[in-house]
Design a protein around this motif. Structure first.
Motif, short mmCIF file in Angstrom:
data_model
loop_
_atom_site.label_atom_id
_atom_site.label_comp_id
_atom_site.label_asym_id
_atom_site.label_seq_id
_atom_site.Cartn_x
_atom_site.Cartn_y
_atom_site.Cartn_z
N PHE A 62 -124.52 2.82 -78.94
CA PHE A 62 -125.65 2.94 -78.02
C PHE A 62 -125.76 4.37 -77.47
O PHE A 62 -126.80 5.00 -77.56
CB PHE A 62 -125.48 1.95 -76.86
CG PHE A 62 -126.71 1.77 -76.03
CD1 PHE A 62 -127.58 0.72 -76.29
CD2 PHE A 62 -127.00 2.61 -74.97
CE1 PHE A 62 -128.73 0.54 -75.52
CE2 PHE A 62 -128.14 2.46 -74.20
CZ PHE A 62 -129.01 1.40 -74.47
N LYS A 69 -132.93 -3.21 -71.09
CA LYS A 69 -133.57 -3.92 -72.20
C LYS A 69 -133.80 -3.00 -73.40
O LYS A 69 -134.91 -2.93 -73.95
CB LYS A 69 -134.89 -4.54 -71.74
CG LYS A 69 -134.71 -5.61 -70.67
CD LYS A 69 -136.04 -6.22 -70.26
CE LYS A 69 -135.83 -7.30 -69.21
NZ LYS A 69 -137.13 -7.88 -68.76
N CYS A 70 -132.75 -2.32 -73.81
CA CYS A 70 -132.82 -1.43 -74.98
C CYS A 70 -131.92 -1.99 -76.08
O CYS A 70 -130.87 -2.58 -75.81
CB CYS A 70 -132.38 -0.02 -74.61
SG CYS A 70 -133.54 0.83 -73.51
N ALA A 71 -132.33 -1.76 -77.33
CA ALA A 71 -131.60 -2.33 -78.46
C ALA A 71 -131.39 -1.29 -79.55
O ALA A 71 -132.25 -0.43 -79.79
CB ALA A 71 -132.38 -3.52 -79.04
N SER A 102 -136.16 0.71 -78.43
CA SER A 102 -135.25 0.34 -79.51
C SER A 102 -135.21 1.43 -80.57
O SER A 102 -136.17 2.19 -80.74
CB SER A 102 -135.67 -0.99 -80.14
OG SER A 102 -136.89 -0.85 -80.86
N CYS A 112 -128.72 -4.62 -72.47
CA CYS A 112 -128.83 -3.79 -73.67
C CYS A 112 -127.85 -4.30 -74.73
O CYS A 112 -126.84 -4.92 -74.40
CB CYS A 112 -128.51 -2.33 -73.35
SG CYS A 112 -129.65 -1.56 -72.17
N TYR A 113 -128.13 -4.02 -76.00
CA TYR A 113 -127.20 -4.46 -77.03
C TYR A 113 -127.22 -3.55 -78.25
O TYR A 113 -128.17 -2.80 -78.50
CB TYR A 113 -127.48 -5.90 -77.44
CG TYR A 113 -128.70 -6.13 -78.32
CD1 TYR A 113 -128.62 -6.02 -79.71
CD2 TYR A 113 -129.92 -6.47 -77.75
CE1 TYR A 113 -129.74 -6.23 -80.51
CE2 TYR A 113 -131.03 -6.69 -78.55
CZ TYR A 113 -130.94 -6.58 -79.93
OH TYR A 113 -132.05 -6.78 -80.71
N GLU A 141 -130.13 -1.32 -83.63
CA GLU A 141 -129.82 -2.19 -84.76
C GLU A 141 -129.83 -1.41 -86.07
O GLU A 141 -130.72 -0.58 -86.31
CB GLU A 141 -130.83 -3.34 -84.87
CG GLU A 141 -130.81 -4.32 -83.72
CD GLU A 141 -131.74 -5.49 -83.96
OE1 GLU A 141 -132.41 -5.52 -85.02
OE2 GLU A 141 -131.79 -6.39 -83.09
N HIS A 169 -140.46 2.37 -79.60
CA HIS A 169 -139.59 1.91 -80.68
C HIS A 169 -139.53 2.97 -81.78
O HIS A 169 -140.58 3.46 -82.23
CB HIS A 169 -140.09 0.58 -81.20
CG HIS A 169 -140.26 -0.45 -80.12
ND1 HIS A 169 -139.18 -0.97 -79.43
CD2 HIS A 169 -141.37 -0.99 -79.57
CE1 HIS A 169 -139.62 -1.81 -78.51
NE2 HIS A 169 -140.95 -1.84 -78.57
#
Length: 267
Positions: free
Chosen positions: A211, A194-196, A163, A231-232, A198, A130
């Motif tokens: 992204f 499974k990456c984020a 992340s 991912c989001y 923000e 992270h």
């Protein structure tokens, strides 16, 4: 080549031997700086457990054992060149954070520039890492610049459970293309799970995405297709602008530009 052949030449880090069962341990500023210097100096060029001709820690393993604050460090990415020194190892952040990294990137001998915790990740992996409050800028000298919170470039590699939050990421150029994305700037054959991303601010003169800045899965590269699963992106700002009369700029919430016919994305 036996792993022991090069053991004396590798940094000691905070322990471990670099195997999957006993990974090299990254526990401090000192350790992660040593890893960057190890890759960028060329000293890791022959580290290849499978003698596959890839080198640069191919087949070796690292595990981060504590949160690392890079305040006050002039950061250079781990592996900065696709032609010379890239990171081909396997880095497990073990759920820890790297925070407050600041970098103006690193240029290779051909003028390509990268900025990120990693510059180039090729034939390797990064997981469970992270990144928080990073400030990365890279300027290509008549060549591409690649900027991403995890890596500038992902080439035939996997990035999972990672992340990037609260960060500022910018790519620039003299007179050629560049790209910036929260997770990676550029992907060829990358696998993302499974990456984020923000609350990041992305700026570029050509290809910007919340992204990934650019996906370029040209079959000629032989790295396969980039795949994004679970991912989001949330609350990110993407700006792409060039002052060149004949220049083109693309901005996207997830990806800025793709050269394949379709983006392979699930959930």
């Amino acid at each position: 080549v036996p792993m022991t052949e090069f053991a004396a030449e590798a940094p000691s880090f905070s322990g471990g031997t670099g195997t999957e069962e006993d990974p090299w341990l990254i526990a401090s500023q000192k350790d992660i700086i040593a890893l960057a210097e190890f890759l960028n100096s060329g000293n890791a060029e022959m580290f290849d457990t499978e003698a596959a001709g890839i080198g640069n820690c191919y087949g070796y393993y690292f595990r981060q054992t504590a949160d690392i604050d890079l305040t006050g460090v002039t950061w250079e990415p781990i592996g900065y060149s696709g032609n010379y020194y890239y990171f081909a190892g396997n880095y497990d952040g073990d759920g820890h954070t790297i925070s407050n990294a600041t970098s103006t990137g690193k240029n290779d001998a051909d003028g390509f520039a990268t900025a990120g915790i990693f510059g180039w990740v090729a034939f390797g992996s990064v997981e469970n890492l992270h990144v928080k409050n990073a400030n990365f800028v890279a300027t290509g000298h008549n060549e591409y610049s690649y900027v991403g919170g995890i890596a500038g470039v992902c080439y035939g590699s996997s990035i999972k459970n990672c992340s990037v939050v609260d960060s500022s990421l910018e790519s620039r150029r003299d007179n050629n293309n560049n790209c910036a994305g929260s997770i990676v700037g550029y992907s060829t054959g990358g696998t993302f799970e499974k990456c984020a991303a923000e609350n990041n601010q992305l700026k570029t003169m050509a290809y910007g995405g919340g992204f990934v800045g650019e996906t370029d899965d040209d079959p000629a590269y032989g790295a396969g297709k980039s795949i994004f699963t679970n991912c989001y992106v949330a609350n990110c700002s993407v700006t792409s602008k060039t002052d060149e009369v004949q220049g083109v700029s693309f901005a996207g919430g997830f990806v800025g530009e793709m050269t394949d016919s379709a983006l392979t994305i699930q959930n």
